[in-house]
Design an enzyme around this catalytic site. Structure first.
Site, mmCIF file in Angstrom:
data_model
loop_
_atom_site.group_PDB
_atom_site.id
_atom_site.type_symbol
_atom_site.label_atom_id
_atom_site.label_comp_id
_atom_site.label_asym_id
_atom_site.label_seq_id
_atom_site.Cartn_x
_atom_site.Cartn_y
_atom_site.Cartn_z
ATOM 1 N N CYS A 1 45.345 -36.312 27.207
ATOM 2 C CA CYS A 1 46.589 -36.939 26.723
ATOM 3 C C CYS A 1 47.444 -37.519 27.853
ATOM 4 C CB CYS A 1 47.403 -35.936 25.917
ATOM 5 S SG CYS A 1 46.440 -35.169 24.625
ATOM 6 N N HIS B 1 54.686 -37.742 25.202
ATOM 7 C CA HIS B 1 53.405 -37.709 24.484
ATOM 8 C C HIS B 1 53.663 -37.160 23.083
ATOM 9 C CE1 HIS B 1 49.429 -36.915 23.222
ATOM 10 N NE2 HIS B 1 49.497 -35.603 23.408
ATOM 11 N N ASN C 1 48.519 -37.031 16.802
ATOM 12 C CA ASN C 1 48.292 -37.010 18.245
ATOM 13 C C ASN C 1 47.119 -37.946 18.562
ATOM 14 O OD1 ASN C 1 47.584 -36.406 20.873
ATOM 15 N ND2 ASN C 1 47.663 -34.189 20.610
HETATM 16 O O1 UT7 Z 1 47.964 -33.261 23.079
HETATM 17 C C1 UT7 Z 1 48.264 -32.168 23.908
HETATM 18 C C2 UT7 Z 1 47.586 -30.986 23.456
HETATM 19 N N1 UT7 Z 1 47.846 -30.501 22.141
HETATM 20 C C3 UT7 Z 1 49.034 -30.027 21.761
HETATM 21 O O2 UT7 Z 1 50.004 -30.201 22.417
HETATM 22 C C4 UT7 Z 1 49.080 -29.170 20.547
HETATM 23 C C5 UT7 Z 1 49.788 -27.897 20.876
HETATM 24 N N2 UT7 Z 1 49.871 -26.919 19.802
HETATM 25 C C6 UT7 Z 1 50.423 -27.149 18.602
HETATM 26 O O3 UT7 Z 1 50.846 -28.234 18.289
HETATM 27 C C7 UT7 Z 1 50.571 -25.945 17.687
HETATM 28 O O4 UT7 Z 1 50.211 -24.788 18.372
HETATM 29 C C8 UT7 Z 1 49.740 -26.062 16.380
HETATM 30 C C9 UT7 Z 1 50.336 -27.109 15.482
HETATM 31 C C10 UT7 Z 1 48.308 -26.388 16.708
HETATM 32 C C11 UT7 Z 1 49.785 -24.733 15.602
HETATM 33 O O5 UT7 Z 1 51.119 -24.326 15.396
HETATM 34 P P1 UT7 Z 1 51.541 -22.828 15.744
HETATM 35 O O6 UT7 Z 1 52.939 -22.666 15.309
HETATM 36 O O7 UT7 Z 1 51.229 -22.603 17.179
HETATM 37 O O8 UT7 Z 1 50.617 -21.980 14.769
HETATM 38 P P2 UT7 Z 1 49.538 -20.862 15.137
HETATM 39 O O9 UT7 Z 1 48.389 -21.407 15.902
HETATM 40 O O10 UT7 Z 1 50.264 -19.686 15.702
HETATM 41 O O11 UT7 Z 1 48.975 -20.475 13.698
HETATM 42 C C12 UT7 Z 1 49.814 -19.890 12.719
HETATM 43 C C13 UT7 Z 1 49.043 -19.668 11.442
HETATM 44 C C14 UT7 Z 1 47.644 -19.067 11.604
HETATM 45 O O12 UT7 Z 1 47.468 -18.113 10.550
HETATM 46 P P3 UT7 Z 1 47.573 -16.526 10.848
HETATM 47 O O13 UT7 Z 1 46.503 -16.250 11.849
HETATM 48 O O14 UT7 Z 1 48.960 -16.319 11.403
HETATM 49 O O15 UT7 Z 1 47.361 -15.946 9.494
HETATM 50 C C15 UT7 Z 1 46.721 -20.224 11.351
HETATM 51 O O16 UT7 Z 1 45.462 -19.821 10.805
HETATM 52 O O17 UT7 Z 1 48.852 -20.923 10.753
HETATM 53 C C16 UT7 Z 1 47.485 -21.028 10.344
HETATM 54 N N3 UT7 Z 1 47.106 -22.423 10.318
HETATM 55 C C17 UT7 Z 1 47.231 -23.206 9.234
HETATM 56 N N4 UT7 Z 1 47.680 -22.958 7.997
HETATM 57 C C18 UT7 Z 1 47.693 -23.976 7.135
HETATM 58 C C19 UT7 Z 1 46.601 -23.149 11.340
HETATM 59 N N5 UT7 Z 1 46.404 -24.422 10.922
HETATM 60 C C20 UT7 Z 1 46.780 -24.464 9.634
HETATM 61 C C21 UT7 Z 1 46.821 -25.485 8.683
HETATM 62 N N6 UT7 Z 1 47.282 -25.214 7.447
HETATM 63 N N7 UT7 Z 1 46.408 -26.753 8.950
#
Ligand code: UT7
Length: 310
Positions: A97, A237, A267
């Site tokens: 990115c 970004h 993204n």
């Molecule tokens: O481009 C540069 C690199 N990339 C980024 O900058 C992305 C950086 N990270 C993020 O944007 C965020 O971490 C995410 C959007 C990927 C995830 O958000 P988060 O608040 O960090 O959520 P998490 O990974 O802590 O997951 C929370 C929960 C999980 O369930 P449990 O384990 O708590 O029961 C996931 O399984 O949300 C669940 N989950 C979803 N639920 C519904 C993950 N993806 C989804 C989804 N729909 N699409």
């Protein structure tokens, strides 16, 4: 275009979850027969038109991408051929990115040393072909697209003030594509185990991104004897609305000084900043004379900032 509602039909997710956790509502997806070079060529053609520069005047073409048409030759060579930019050297930059800012940094240095006069820097991705469409953790995040700029030299006080690029390879596993490099070449097992797709530990990346983008923003301003109060626009970004908001808050910038379009494109990795720049320019969010800061973070890990007097 692929909306959150379309994704609800593919994986166990909801428009509500995607919108509240990422701010993304829709993303663009390449059609069959469209490749990274297709988008890169289209963006480059528009950039040349806007700059009033011909393809023959271009000395260097850099395509920043992690989704090249082929492992080799470079997508930049395909673009060079499409544009008939016969004088240009061409190569790709792989810095995820942050790739577009790496490309700007290289080009700016080559102009400063007199090696070249004009460069074309393109950020282009077709991430939809390496997204695992069965993985709800990642499939809602990414989109396809491209943006491009022509970089030259001038003496009217506008232009690139400084570039700052960094990396920390100790975190390489947080965001990567496990297979289809020579460590794990393509095979039936790669297909069966879904190893040719993006893997990301989103939560860790999130925290590191906010800290690094905050640090490098200060570094860029400090290097020029400027402060946050001097800044007219931050173009970060576009990975996640919550990351963008967190950075804006840490920097103490009002909402109107932070450009956001992640809701429309998701993204797009190396393409995100040039797409946002083009939109900011065309919509008037960016005005001549403005001080604008590009700020990126991505796999590698890599991060960087470029400060520009527009
Ligand atoms: O481009 C540069 C690199 N990339 C980024 O900058 C992305 C950086 N990270 C993020 O944007 C965020 O971490 C995410 C959007 C990927 C995830 O958000 P988060 O608040 O960090 O959520 P998490 O990974 O802590 O997951 C929370 C929960 C999980 O369930 P449990 O384990 O708590 O029961 C996931 O399984 O949300 C669940 N989950 C979803 N639920 C519904 C993950 N993806 C989804 C989804 N729909 N699409």
């Amino acid at each position: 275009m692929l909306t959150n509602c379309d994704l609800e039909r593919r994986v166990d997710t909801s428009d509500e979850w995607i919108t509240s956790r990422t701010g993304i509502k829709e993303r663009r997806i390449a059609a069959d027969g469209e490749f990274t070079s297709t988008f890169a060529t289209r963006a480059a053609t528009r950039a040349l038109e806007m700059a009033g520069v011909t393809a023959e005047e271009i000395d260097l073409i850099i395509v920043a991408t992690v989704t090249p048409d082929f492992p080799f030759p470079a997508t930049a060579c395909l673009v060079q051929n499409n544009l008939k930019a016969s004088r240009a050297a061409a190569f790709d930059v792989s810095a995820a990115c942050s790739g577009f800012l790496y490309g700007i940094s290289i080009t700016e240095k080559m102009i400063a040393t007199g090696s070249i006069r004009k460069g074309l820097v393109i950020g282009a991705e077709v991430l939809s072909r390496i997204v695992d469409w069965s993985d709800r953790n990642t499939c809602c995040l990414f989109g396809d697209g491209a943006g491009a700029v022509v970089v030259g030299s001038g003496d009217d006080g506008t232009g690139i003030l400084s570039t700052h690029i960094h990396s920390d390879g100790s975190y390489w596993e947080l965001l990567h594509q496990p297979a289809c490099g020579n460590r794990t070449p393509a095979s039936q097992k790669v297909v069966d185990d879904r190893l040719a797709h993006i893997r990301m530990q989103g939560n860790d990346v999130f925290k590191l991104a906010v800290r690094a983008m905050d640090d490098v923003a200060h570094e860029a301003l400090h290097a020029n004897g400027l402060t946050l109060a001097d800044l007219d626009l931050l173009i970060p970004h576009q990975a996640n609305r919550r990351i963008i908001d967190a950075i804006g808050k840490r920097l103490g910038l009002p909402e109107e000084k932070v450009f956001v379009n992640v809701h429309k494109y998701g993204n797009t990795s190396a393409a995100s900043i040039p797409i946002a720049l083009d939109e900011a320019n065309r919509t008037g969010a960016l005005q001549p004379g403005n001080l604008v800061l590009f700020d990126a973070f991505g796999g590698g890990l890599t991060w960087g900032a470029v400060l520009v007097r527009w």
